[in-house]
Design a protein around this motif. Structure first.
Motif, PDB file in Angstrom:
ATOM      1  N   GLU A 125       0.829  -1.204   0.000  1.00  0.00           N
ATOM      2  CA  GLU A 125       0.000   0.000   0.000  1.00  0.00           C
ATOM      3  C   GLU A 125       0.864   1.254   0.000  1.00  0.00           C
ATOM      4  O   GLU A 125       0.525   2.252  -0.635  1.00  0.00           O
ATOM      5  N   SER A 126       1.989   1.207   0.679  1.00  0.00           N
ATOM      6  CA  SER A 126       2.893   2.359   0.709  1.00  0.00           C
ATOM      7  C   SER A 126       3.416   2.691  -0.685  1.00  0.00           C
ATOM      8  O   SER A 126       3.375   3.852  -1.119  1.00  0.00           O
ATOM      9  N   VAL A 127       3.896   1.682  -1.393  1.00  0.00           N
ATOM     10  CA  VAL A 127       4.478   1.947  -2.711  1.00  0.00           C
ATOM     11  C   VAL A 127       3.381   2.289  -3.732  1.00  0.00           C
ATOM     12  O   VAL A 127       3.569   3.173  -4.577  1.00  0.00           O
ATOM     13  N   GLY A 128       2.231   1.648  -3.640  1.00  0.00           N
ATOM     14  CA  GLY A 128       1.139   1.958  -4.568  1.00  0.00           C
ATOM     15  C   GLY A 128       0.556   3.344  -4.354  1.00  0.00           C
ATOM     16  O   GLY A 128       0.231   4.052  -5.302  1.00  0.00           O
ATOM     17  N   SER A 129       0.428   3.747  -3.097  1.00  0.00           N
ATOM     18  CA  SER A 129      -0.086   5.090  -2.806  1.00  0.00           C
ATOM     19  C   SER A 129       0.911   6.163  -3.222  1.00  0.00           C
ATOM     20  O   SER A 129       0.532   7.183  -3.801  1.00  0.00           O
ATOM     21  N   ALA A 130       2.187   5.939  -2.926  1.00  0.00           N
ATOM     22  CA  ALA A 130       3.215   6.900  -3.341  1.00  0.00           C
ATOM     23  C   ALA A 130       3.253   7.008  -4.866  1.00  0.00           C
ATOM     24  O   ALA A 130       3.419   8.108  -5.410  1.00  0.00           O
TER      25      ALA A 130
ATOM     26  N   GLY B  90      16.611 -11.030   4.963  1.00  0.00           N
ATOM     27  CA  GLY B  90      17.067 -10.440   3.704  1.00  0.00           C
ATOM     28  C   GLY B  90      16.286  -9.185   3.386  1.00  0.00           C
ATOM     29  O   GLY B  90      15.997  -8.370   4.271  1.00  0.00           O
ATOM     30  N   THR B  91      15.908  -9.047   2.130  1.00  0.00           N
ATOM     31  CA  THR B  91      15.206  -7.857   1.649  1.00  0.00           C
ATOM     32  C   THR B  91      14.120  -8.279   0.681  1.00  0.00           C
ATOM     33  O   THR B  91      14.299  -9.225  -0.088  1.00  0.00           O
ATOM     34  N   VAL B  92      12.994  -7.567   0.726  1.00  0.00           N
ATOM     35  CA  VAL B  92      11.964  -7.732  -0.294  1.00  0.00           C
ATOM     36  C   VAL B  92      11.829  -6.417  -1.048  1.00  0.00           C
ATOM     37  O   VAL B  92      12.105  -5.338  -0.513  1.00  0.00           O
ATOM     38  N   PHE B  93      11.417  -6.527  -2.302  1.00  0.00           N
ATOM     39  CA  PHE B  93      11.252  -5.387  -3.195  1.00  0.00           C
ATOM     40  C   PHE B  93       9.809  -5.368  -3.694  1.00  0.00           C
ATOM     41  O   PHE B  93       9.309  -6.405  -4.137  1.00  0.00           O
ATOM     42  N   ALA B  94       9.170  -4.222  -3.615  1.00  0.00           N
ATOM     43  CA  ALA B  94       7.798  -4.071  -4.099  1.00  0.00           C
ATOM     44  C   ALA B  94       7.799  -3.155  -5.313  1.00  0.00           C
ATOM     45  O   ALA B  94       8.275  -2.022  -5.238  1.00  0.00           O
ATOM     46  N   THR B  95       7.269  -3.670  -6.422  1.00  0.00           N
ATOM     47  CA  THR B  95       7.171  -2.887  -7.651  1.00  0.00           C
ATOM     48  C   THR B  95       5.707  -2.646  -7.963  1.00  0.00           C
ATOM     49  O   THR B  95       4.954  -3.593  -8.200  1.00  0.00           O
ATOM     50  N   ALA B  96       5.309  -1.381  -7.936  1.00  0.00           N
ATOM     51  CA  ALA B  96       3.939  -0.997  -8.273  1.00  0.00           C
ATOM     52  C   ALA B  96       3.895  -0.588  -9.737  1.00  0.00           C
ATOM     53  O   ALA B  96       4.684   0.261 -10.169  1.00  0.00           O
ATOM     54  N   ARG B  97       2.977  -1.219 -10.486  1.00  0.00           N
ATOM     55  CA  ARG B  97       2.778  -0.870 -11.899  1.00  0.00           C
ATOM     56  C   ARG B  97       1.313  -0.526 -12.123  1.00  0.00           C
ATOM     57  O   ARG B  97       0.428  -1.245 -11.673  1.00  0.00           O
ATOM     58  N   MET B  98       1.101   0.559 -12.845  1.00  0.00           N
ATOM     59  CA  MET B  98      -0.242   1.049 -13.117  1.00  0.00           C
ATOM     60  C   MET B  98      -1.008   0.085 -14.013  1.00  0.00           C
ATOM     61  O   MET B  98      -0.498  -0.331 -15.054  1.00  0.00           O
ATOM     62  N   ILE B  99      -2.214  -0.268 -13.597  1.00  0.00           N
ATOM     63  CA  ILE B  99      -3.126  -1.049 -14.427  1.00  0.00           C
ATOM     64  C   ILE B  99      -4.149  -0.125 -15.074  1.00  0.00           C
ATOM     65  O   ILE B  99      -4.489  -0.260 -16.239  1.00  0.00           O
ATOM     66  N   HIS B 100      -4.646   0.840 -14.275  1.00  0.00           N
ATOM     67  CA  HIS B 100      -5.656   1.788 -14.772  1.00  0.00           C
ATOM     68  C   HIS B 100      -5.417   3.151 -14.140  1.00  0.00           C
ATOM     69  O   HIS B 100      -5.256   3.259 -12.925  1.00  0.00           O
ATOM     70  N   LYS B 101      -5.402   4.178 -14.969  1.00  0.00           N
ATOM     71  CA  LYS B 101      -5.263   5.547 -14.479  1.00  0.00           C
ATOM     72  C   LYS B 101      -6.471   6.342 -14.924  1.00  0.00           C
ATOM     73  O   LYS B 101      -6.538   6.840 -16.043  1.00  0.00           O
ATOM     74  N   GLY B 102      -7.434   6.428 -14.018  1.00  0.00           N
ATOM     75  CA  GLY B 102      -8.602   7.258 -14.285  1.00  0.00           C
ATOM     76  C   GLY B 102      -8.465   8.591 -13.580  1.00  0.00           C
ATOM     77  O   GLY B 102      -7.497   8.833 -12.853  1.00  0.00           O
ATOM     78  N   ASN B 103      -9.447   9.452 -13.771  1.00  0.00           N
ATOM     79  CA  ASN B 103      -9.431  10.753 -13.102  1.00  0.00           C
ATOM     80  C   ASN B 103      -9.722  10.620 -11.612  1.00  0.00           C
ATOM     81  O   ASN B 103      -9.262  11.443 -10.827  1.00  0.00           O
ATOM     82  N   LYS B 104     -10.488   9.593 -11.227  1.00  0.00           N
ATOM     83  CA  LYS B 104     -10.877   9.440  -9.827  1.00  0.00           C
ATOM     84  C   LYS B 104     -10.343   8.170  -9.178  1.00  0.00           C
ATOM     85  O   LYS B 104     -10.319   8.064  -7.957  1.00  0.00           O
ATOM     86  N   LEU B 105      -9.948   7.193  -9.989  1.00  0.00           N
ATOM     87  CA  LEU B 105      -9.431   5.931  -9.459  1.00  0.00           C
ATOM     88  C   LEU B 105      -8.154   5.527 -10.166  1.00  0.00           C
ATOM     89  O   LEU B 105      -8.034   5.673 -11.382  1.00  0.00           O
ATOM     90  N   HIS B 106      -7.206   5.031  -9.384  1.00  0.00           N
ATOM     91  CA  HIS B 106      -5.995   4.402  -9.922  1.00  0.00           C
ATOM     92  C   HIS B 106      -5.993   2.957  -9.438  1.00  0.00           C
ATOM     93  O   HIS B 106      -6.256   2.698  -8.263  1.00  0.00           O
ATOM     94  N   LEU B 107      -5.660   2.035 -10.325  1.00  0.00           N
ATOM     95  CA  LEU B 107      -5.540   0.622  -9.974  1.00  0.00           C
ATOM     96  C   LEU B 107      -4.100   0.198 -10.218  1.00  0.00           C
ATOM     97  O   LEU B 107      -3.549   0.429 -11.299  1.00  0.00           O
ATOM     98  N   TRP B 108      -3.497  -0.408  -9.184  1.00  0.00           N
ATOM     99  CA  TRP B 108      -2.089  -0.814  -9.233  1.00  0.00           C
ATOM    100  C   TRP B 108      -1.937  -2.300  -8.978  1.00  0.00           C
ATOM    101  O   TRP B 108      -2.637  -2.873  -8.146  1.00  0.00           O
ATOM    102  N   GLU B 109      -0.989  -2.900  -9.671  1.00  0.00           N
ATOM    103  CA  GLU B 109      -0.527  -4.253  -9.350  1.00  0.00           C
ATOM    104  C   GLU B 109       0.826  -4.084  -8.676  1.00  0.00           C
ATOM    105  O   GLU B 109       1.702  -3.394  -9.205  1.00  0.00           O
ATOM    106  N   ILE B 110       0.964  -4.695  -7.511  1.00  0.00           N
ATOM    107  CA  ILE B 110       2.226  -4.612  -6.776  1.00  0.00           C
ATOM    108  C   ILE B 110       2.777  -6.022  -6.611  1.00  0.00           C
ATOM    109  O   ILE B 110       2.119  -6.879  -6.013  1.00  0.00           O
ATOM    110  N   LYS B 111       3.951  -6.240  -7.155  1.00  0.00           N
ATOM    111  CA  LYS B 111       4.635  -7.527  -7.001  1.00  0.00           C
ATOM    112  C   LYS B 111       5.737  -7.365  -5.966  1.00  0.00           C
ATOM    113  O   LYS B 111       6.598  -6.496  -6.105  1.00  0.00           O
ATOM    114  N   ILE B 112       5.687  -8.202  -4.950  1.00  0.00           N
ATOM    115  CA  ILE B 112       6.737  -8.219  -3.925  1.00  0.00           C
ATOM    116  C   ILE B 112       7.607  -9.434  -4.208  1.00  0.00           C
ATOM    117  O   ILE B 112       7.114 -10.558  -4.272  1.00  0.00           O
TER     118      ILE B 112
END
Length: 139
Positions: A61-66, A95-117
């Motif tokens: 949620e941190s990486v997707g919101s940012a 160790g370490t985990v990495f979260a990559t947020a990629r945009m699925i949908h960019k609307g004016n009121k909603l953004h949808l993200w896929e985050i792979k950790i």
């Protein structure tokens, strides 16, 4: 704004928040993605000594919101996470985990993200989906 400035800004606004408590650090950014990393240690373990699913969700949620914040005028709008789902596929003890947020949908009121950790070997640990609402700032 260049890549380093964006990462510096993302890390600066995270001071004294949950992100700093979990040692989340933003490490890479591109046109349609943002990457953060988080150390896996006893601070983010569940009682069995494994990465806590809630810590993974907090990272997602941190990486997707940012990431959504990068696509809106923050003088006019605010970002609010309204739904998140996570599938935890592999465990991690240290160790370490990495979260990559990629945009699925960019609307004016909603953004949808896929985050792979993923882990250091790029193996999928958790797959998350985050919906953010974009709201006008209250005056």
């Amino acid at each position: 704004m260049n890549k380093n400035d964006i990462l510096e800004k993302c890390n600066a606004i995270s001071k004294n928040t949950l992100m700093s408590t979990l040692n989340i650090e933003y490490v890479d950014v591109g046109e349609d993605y943002l990457v953060a990393k988080m150390p896996v240690n006893s601070r983010v373990h569940q009682p069995m000594g494994l990465l806590h699913g809630g810590a993974s969700v907090a990272l997602a949620e941190s990486v997707g919101s940012a990431a959504s914040m990068l696509f809106v005028d923050l003088q006019e709008y605010e970002v609010r996470g309204i739904e998140i789902s996570a599938n935890h596929l592999k465990s991690k003890r240290e160790g370490t985990v990495f979260a990559t947020a990629r945009m699925i949908h960019k609307g004016n009121k909603l953004h949808l993200w896929e985050i792979k950790i993923t882990n250091e070997d790029n193996q999928l640990i958790s797959l998350c989906k985050l919906t953010n609402m974009i709201l006008p700032k209250r005056k």
